[in-house]
Design an enzyme around this catalytic site. Structure first.
Site, PDB file in Angstrom:
ATOM      1  N   ASP A 238     -90.180  26.339  51.781  1.00  0.00           N
ATOM      2  CA  ASP A 238     -89.738  26.455  53.780  1.00  0.00           C
ATOM      3  C   ASP A 238     -89.335  27.441  52.869  1.00  0.00           C
ATOM      4  O   ASP A 238     -88.231  28.020  51.998  1.00  0.00           O
ATOM      5  CB  ASP A 238     -89.572  25.143  53.403  1.00  0.00           C
TER       6      ASP A 238
ATOM      7  N   ASP B 224     -85.493  27.874  55.740  1.00  0.00           N
ATOM      8  CA  ASP B 224     -84.017  27.512  56.157  1.00  0.00           C
ATOM      9  C   ASP B 224     -83.628  26.433  55.721  1.00  0.00           C
ATOM     10  O   ASP B 224     -84.571  25.737  54.937  1.00  0.00           O
ATOM     11  CB  ASP B 224     -83.434  27.349  57.625  1.00  0.00           C
TER      12      ASP B 224
HETATM   13  P1  IMP Z   1     -87.994  26.480  58.629  1.00  0.00           P
HETATM   14  O1  IMP Z   1     -87.059  25.543  57.537  1.00  0.00           O
HETATM   15  O2  IMP Z   1     -87.627  27.790  57.513  1.00  0.00           O
HETATM   16  O3  IMP Z   1     -88.879  25.317  58.711  1.00  0.00           O
HETATM   17  O4  IMP Z   1     -87.007  27.102  59.884  1.00  0.00           O
HETATM   18  C1  IMP Z   1     -86.828  25.588  61.250  1.00  0.00           C
HETATM   19  C2  IMP Z   1     -85.405  26.817  61.523  1.00  0.00           C
HETATM   20  O5  IMP Z   1     -86.721  27.471  62.762  1.00  0.00           O
HETATM   21  C3  IMP Z   1     -85.348  25.224  62.865  1.00  0.00           C
HETATM   22  O6  IMP Z   1     -84.404  25.026  62.296  1.00  0.00           O
HETATM   23  C4  IMP Z   1     -85.030  26.566  64.147  1.00  0.00           C
HETATM   24  O7  IMP Z   1     -83.770  26.561  64.067  1.00  0.00           O
HETATM   25  C5  IMP Z   1     -86.296  27.901  63.565  1.00  0.00           C
HETATM   26  N1  IMP Z   1     -86.765  27.835  64.329  1.00  0.00           N
HETATM   27  C6  IMP Z   1     -87.390  29.376  65.190  1.00  0.00           C
HETATM   28  N2  IMP Z   1     -88.192  28.926  65.774  1.00  0.00           N
HETATM   29  C7  IMP Z   1     -89.027  27.939  65.817  1.00  0.00           C
HETATM   30  C8  IMP Z   1     -89.847  27.072  66.475  1.00  0.00           C
HETATM   31  O8  IMP Z   1     -91.105  28.208  66.953  1.00  0.00           O
HETATM   32  N3  IMP Z   1     -89.893  25.857  65.809  1.00  0.00           N
HETATM   33  C9  IMP Z   1     -89.323  25.586  64.917  1.00  0.00           C
HETATM   34  N4  IMP Z   1     -88.257  25.499  63.849  1.00  0.00           N
HETATM   35  C10 IMP Z   1     -88.078  27.661  64.641  1.00  0.00           C
HETATM   36 MG    MG Z   2     -86.266  24.445  55.930  1.00  0.00          MG
END
Ligand code: IMP
Ligand code: MG
Length: 419
Positions: A153, A155
């Site tokens: 993942d 973030d």
């Molecule tokens: P992950 O933790 O890598 O899955 O990223 C999640 C974060 O990506 C979300 O909290 C958003 O801030 C950002 N984000 C940007 N574009 C999108 C989208 O199209 N769908 C969901 N999250 C997005």
């Molecule tokens: Mg995450």
């Protein structure tokens, strides 16, 4: 009764992991019986050592028993009767195990780091057990070797929320080490963009390091990014200025994904948008709706922070509305709390991971590990990856680094043994 039910069950179970809570309950017994806080009054040192040894032995016995219950569950899975396994009766929420778990050895490993058996005032905690399960998972993957695909993942897993992988990130040498061994790497993120530049901004430290390294190009191409949960695929490409090349959807979509109708996608996003607008209004959220090709979300106005309760309420309401809709039953979607935003994406990480496995010519679930931070059953997007592969649940990027070090250490041990 209704109120109690809502508070204890409907409103709280999504914030608990049943398997972890159950193991925690089992571990509480030896803790209560053997970890004597009174030992601090004892003048003789041996009594503390004795207490620790007894507590550890009991904890290990429990771990061995759980390990065997999981093996029995796996045997039931193979026979198609896992609904009737003993573990399923004890922990109804338990899903599929793609590998056995080396819980006994993993407890010893974590006990040496977290001194669980030595503790007399703090019982084995949620985090202790989460980390033991992670170690047990990687032990079993590495021992059965080789680990073929690791998906991460973005973030909170690879970088802090909303940040990026900078050139000095401790993640980089560790991911490079995996690539050097021929392990495939997928970054499976909810962040959904059609342009490579947006991913380059998030991952430039890693992408530039891979570009500048002397890794053979076939190994470099083992790095891919799946964005928008399961919507946009990019592969590493030295020739491109953003180090990534967009891979057209028709070349990697799985057969089931080809059945997703554009009209359903629009209907689901329209419905989600209405639900999100309702929350925006009802909870007086200082944010705005962001509609994309394959997602819709609420993002805060610049500088604003939403409170956790409002984020969770929005996710749970939206998820319920979509779940009971006709289109929500036809099309997979993922509603989740991103820390300071809420998104509904088309597809989910189970499809994202499966598409990565397919892209690399069909890697097995038992040879794939997904590392993420969101594993609660509602409002979390890594949770769905459990349907596609083995998983490790980390709480921050530092834990991801520790997990990768564990993999490298275990790998070294296995290699030395085989030599
Ligand atoms: P992950 O933790 O890598 O899955 O990223 C999640 C974060 O990506 C979300 O909290 C958003 O801030 C950002 N984000 C940007 N574009 C999108 C989208 O199209 N769908 C969901 N999250 C997005
Ligand atoms: Mg995450």
């Amino acid at each position: 009764m209704t109120t109690r039910y809502r508070v204890e069950y409907a409103l709280k179970t999504h914030r608990r992991d049943q398997l972890i809570e159950w193991i925690k309950g089992l571990m509480a017994v030896p803790f209560v019986l053997h970890s004597q806080p009174t030992a601090i009054f004892e003048p003789r040192k041996e009594s503390t050592e004795h207490m620790t040894a007894v507590a550890q032995r009991r904890y290990l016995e429990i771990m061995r028993d759980v390990e065997e219950l999981i093996n029995d569950h796996i045997a039931h899975q193979k026979a198609g009767t896992h609904d009737r396994s003993k573990l399923k009766m004890l922990v109804p929420a338990v899903g599929i195990f793609f590998t056995p778990l080396n819980l006994h050895d993993a407890f010893l490993y974590q006990d040496n780091r977290r001194f669980i058996s030595y503790r007399r005032f703090v019982a084995p905690s949620f985090n202790d057990i989460r980390l033991i399960l992670n170690t047990a998972q990687v032990m079993s993957l590495v021992r059965a070797g080789p680990l073929e695909l690791v998906t991460f993942d973005g973030d909170v897993t690879l970088y802090d929320d909303g940040q990026s992988v900078s050139p000095d990130s401790p993640m980089i040498p560790r991911i490079m080490q995996l690539l050097m061994k021929g392990t495939k790497i997928g970054i499976v993120t909810a962040a959904g963009y059609t342009e490579a530049r947006r991913y380059y901004e998030r991952l430039h430290g890693l992408l530039d390091t891979v570009h500048e390294s002397d890794l053979p190009s076939i190994y470099k191409e083992n790095l891919i990014i799946m964005g928008g949960e399961s919507s946009y695929l990019f592969k590493f490409s030295s020739a491109d200025p953003d180090r990534l090349k967009f891979v057209p959807r028709e070349t990697w979509l799985l057969d089931e994904m080809k059945m997703w109708q554009e009209s359903d996608i629009t209907t689901l996003l329209d419905l989600a948008e209405l639900a999100l607008k309702d929350s925006l209004r009802n909870l007086r959220l200082d944010g705005q709706i962001l509609r994309k090709e394959r997602a819709v979300g609420i993002v805060p106005k610049p500088g604003h922070k939403f409170c956790r309760e409002a984020l969770e309420e929005t996710v749970l309401v939206t998820q319920k509305i979509l779940e009971i809709s006709a289109v929500g039953r036809r099309l997979p979607f993922c509603a989740f709390n991103g820390g300071n935003d809420v998104f509904v994406d088309i597809g989910d990480k189970s499809w994202g991971v499966r598409a990565c496995q397919g892209f690399f010519n069909g890697i097995d679930a038992s040879k794939t590990l997904h590392v993420g931070d969101q594993f609660l059953s509602a409002g979390s997007n890594d949770f769905k990856a459990r349907l596609a592969c083995t998983t490790a649940w980390i709480a921050n990027p530092t834990e991801t680094v520790q997990l990768l070090d564990e993999i490298a250490e275990l790998d070294g041990l296995v290699e030395r043994k085989n030599r």
